[in-house]
Design an enzyme around this catalytic site. Structure first.
Site, PDB file in Angstrom:
ATOM      1  N   GLY A 159       0.842  -1.194   0.000  1.00 28.68           N
ATOM      2  CA  GLY A 159       0.000   0.000   0.000  1.00 28.68           C
ATOM      3  C   GLY A 159       0.879   1.246   0.000  1.00 28.68           C
ATOM      4  O   GLY A 159       2.035   1.201  -0.428  1.00 28.68           O
ATOM      5  N   SER A 246       3.728  -2.737  11.682  1.00 32.85           N
ATOM      6  CA  SER A 246       2.314  -2.684  11.303  1.00 32.85           C
ATOM      7  C   SER A 246       1.413  -2.984  12.506  1.00 32.85           C
ATOM      8  O   SER A 246       0.898  -2.068  13.127  1.00 32.85           O
ATOM      9  CB  SER A 246       2.072  -3.631  10.131  1.00 32.85           C
ATOM     10  OG  SER A 246       2.808  -3.156   9.002  1.00 32.85           O
ATOM     11  N   ARG A 247       1.227  -4.247  12.820  1.00 28.00           N
ATOM     12  CA  ARG A 247       0.426  -4.629  13.975  1.00 28.00           C
ATOM     13  C   ARG A 247       1.050  -5.859  14.606  1.00 28.00           C
ATOM     14  O   ARG A 247       1.489  -6.781  13.899  1.00 28.00           O
ATOM     15  CB  ARG A 247      -1.023  -4.945  13.570  1.00 28.00           C
ATOM     16  CG  ARG A 247      -1.891  -3.761  13.234  1.00 28.00           C
ATOM     17  CD  ARG A 247      -2.164  -2.844  14.435  1.00 28.00           C
ATOM     18  NE  ARG A 247      -3.003  -1.704  14.080  1.00 28.00           N
ATOM     19  CZ  ARG A 247      -2.545  -0.540  13.609  1.00 28.00           C
ATOM     20  NH1 ARG A 247      -1.242  -0.366  13.437  1.00 28.00           N
ATOM     21  NH2 ARG A 247      -3.387   0.430  13.331  1.00 28.00           N
ATOM     22  N   GLU A 276       1.285  -5.721  23.476  1.00 30.21           N
ATOM     23  CA  GLU A 276       1.386  -4.322  23.895  1.00 30.21           C
ATOM     24  C   GLU A 276       0.024  -3.830  24.385  1.00 30.21           C
ATOM     25  O   GLU A 276      -1.001  -4.356  23.930  1.00 30.21           O
ATOM     26  CB  GLU A 276       1.867  -3.433  22.734  1.00 30.21           C
ATOM     27  CG  GLU A 276       0.885  -3.372  21.566  1.00 30.21           C
ATOM     28  CD  GLU A 276       1.372  -2.504  20.409  1.00 30.21           C
ATOM     29  OE1 GLU A 276       0.875  -1.371  20.339  1.00 30.21           O
ATOM     30  OE2 GLU A 276       2.210  -2.957  19.608  1.00 30.21           O
ATOM     31  N   HIS A 294       5.628   1.373  19.588  1.00 31.15           N
ATOM     32  CA  HIS A 294       4.542   1.755  18.686  1.00 31.15           C
ATOM     33  C   HIS A 294       4.501   3.264  18.471  1.00 31.15           C
ATOM     34  O   HIS A 294       3.479   3.920  18.710  1.00 31.15           O
ATOM     35  CB  HIS A 294       3.184   1.235  19.201  1.00 31.15           C
ATOM     36  CG  HIS A 294       2.197   1.006  18.078  1.00 31.15           C
ATOM     37  ND1 HIS A 294       1.212   0.044  18.107  1.00 31.15           N
ATOM     38  CD2 HIS A 294       2.078   1.632  16.876  1.00 31.15           C
ATOM     39  CE1 HIS A 294       0.504   0.101  16.980  1.00 31.15           C
ATOM     40  NE2 HIS A 294       1.031   1.048  16.223  1.00 31.15           N
TER      41      HIS A 294
END
Lengths: 330, 330
Positions: A159, A246-247, A276, A294
């Site tokens: 993306g 990202s995650r 987290e 993050h």
């Protein structure tokens, strides 16, 4: 003072909410701000039920179906970021409220952060700086360092952020970049060139050839634990670095730790971890991990832009205009 | 076994000397290797006097006039790197021996290292990773992070490494780059474009506008302590980061510490310090410094290349051929 309604900001990982308050309150609404660090799903449900908001702005807090069901007249759930994995989108759609995000947000920051983490790994910066902080100056004890131009980097997800990451790696440093994404695989044969030094590849090719693997994709049921024991074993012959910005849920932490212990990876650099904001301390303290909490999305420039744009999107919807970045159809 | 003569390697900041030994000894010479960490000038003089070499290879050790005077028939002093500040070149020339270097060596590595240090500074990686190692996950306590594309970087020195650094910053990340070098100033008006987003500037313009200042120049009597109290005070309004990957002697350490204490700089990232290899511990441990121990030149690729190329240059001269990279005329 009577207001047109209440807007709840579930969490804000920056110290004050002056930007949001100014924009929301000058439009005639009241802003209620939750904590800096997101509370639990239950705490967020309670916060929302208590204040009966017409709009919800959320950064990291879980906005569950139950939270969404509580307000009498909810118009919008606005994500302060890109990913929607913390919002129950179907539940929001079902009750006729918009879900919005900021799709082109923090593209520069996250791709900068990927390069920061990769260069830190290749150039040994965190390890060597840590030795310096212990009073040591030991060049001969340095880890093996790398020339970026000799490294092949696999980028999963293509993306806005994946594209910009591939650009910085290939055009800036001369890296070979192998890109994998479900949409590219459907339309491009293995090793199809996308631009100079950038190629669309199968996952197997990426696992076989990449010296570093970067995760630049959203967390969905299909991508949950994409990086598991099988994935990591397939990479083992090349001992890549793994970078996740990202995650956390994309990576099975237990499998990651085992892969590090078995020497399947050279190391990992994580801005996100599935447990987290309270990752296990034995994971935080591993010397073969580079960890940031993050913050890849963050910069002075991006945060101000984010806070302004999301506040304006909320006001826009509350004025009965179309949102600029809808993520559902209502 | 009788040999054609002895080659002394004064120091080798890598663990073994197998590459050098193979090339030197297969040409018929004996290799004597000094320590991993360079000894003092006196120790190096003693090493050389003791072994009466026909060739000297040196990485960081001081090769003084006295060291150069000792051997009976010295043919070459070969620097394993770019800079010549540790070799008495006039004394070598005076006795009719070559001085050589590897001028195009480690251009990728040092410019990669500059980007690693800058991105570490802008993205808070060393600070945040250190917090993680202490068991902390505190995004709200992160330093102010930067978007690279918003940063203006001053590059002092525009040789191979300075040019490649400017390329990576401008083409990779979209930074504005202000380049200063004595030769450019002589021929270019202030703010003359050199390439997209790269401009030749006066030192005053660079000090006034740069958010980060990178030193990419050789240490000479003219550049010694270029970065002193006056230099740093001129930068203070913008509070730049300072990055030194060239030679410690370019920066007056006492002035640097005072500038950090006064808040004239946002921080500094140093791969070189004038008192190395034993910098003061209170400097190593400062939290506003990012420190690596003079390894910017190093990678698996560059080290092997360096060791092979210098050994071959020595053998070439000992066979009465012209050196490929002479730094003097004899």
């Amino acid at each position: 003072m009577a207001t047109l309604g209440t807007v709840v900001l579930t969490d804000h990982p920056w110290p004050d909410v002056s930007v949001e308050r100014q924009l929301i309150e000058s439009a005639g609404y009241q802003l209620i701000a939750g904590p800096v660090i997101a509370g639990s799903a239950e705490q967020t449900e309670k916060l929302i039920a208590q204040h009966n908001p017409i709009a919800i702005m959320t950064c990291w807090a879980s906005v569950t179906a139950r939270a969404i069901a509580a307000p009498e007249r909810l118009r919008i759930v606005a994500r302060m970021g890109v990913g929607l994995d913390n919002i129950d989108v179907p539940a929001t759609t079902a009750r006729g409220a918009w879900v919005t995000n900021v799709p082109d947000y923090c593209v520069e920051e996250v791709s900068d952060h990927v390069l920061a983490l990769l260069l830190c790994a290749w150039r040994g910066v965190t390890t060597l700086d840590r030795q310096a902080k212990q009073g040591l100056w030991q060049p001969a004890a340095a880890p093996v360092l790398r020339r970026a131009a000799t490294q092949c980097v696999g980028v999963i997800g293509y993306g806005h952020i994946g594209k910009r990451t591939a650009h910085k790696l290939s055009r800036g440093f001369g890296c070979r970049v192998l890109v994998h994404s479900p949409s590219l695989v459907a339309t491009h044969a293995d090793l199809t060139p996308l631009s100079e030094q950038v190629f669309a590849v199968s996952l197997a090719t990426l696992q076989r050839e990449a010296d570093a693997i970067v995760l630049n994709l959203p967390l969905t049921p299909a991508s949950h634990h994409l990086v598991n024991a099988d994935f990591l074993q397939a990479c083992a012959p090349r001992r890549p670095w793994l970078v996740n910005v990202s995650r956390g849920g994309l990576v099975d932490s237990a499998a990651l730790i085992e892969a590090l212990d078995r020497g399947w990876l050279s190391g990992a650099a994580l801005d996100v971890i599935e447990s987290e904001p309270s990752p296990p301390i034995e994971l935080l303290q591993r010397e073969d991990l580079i960890i940031t909490p993050h913050i890849a999305y963050s910069s002075d420039a991006s945060l101000l832009e984010l806070r302004q744009r999301v506040s304006e999107e909320v006001v826009r919807v509350l004025r009965n205009e179309q949102p600029l970045h809808p993520c559902n159809s209502i």
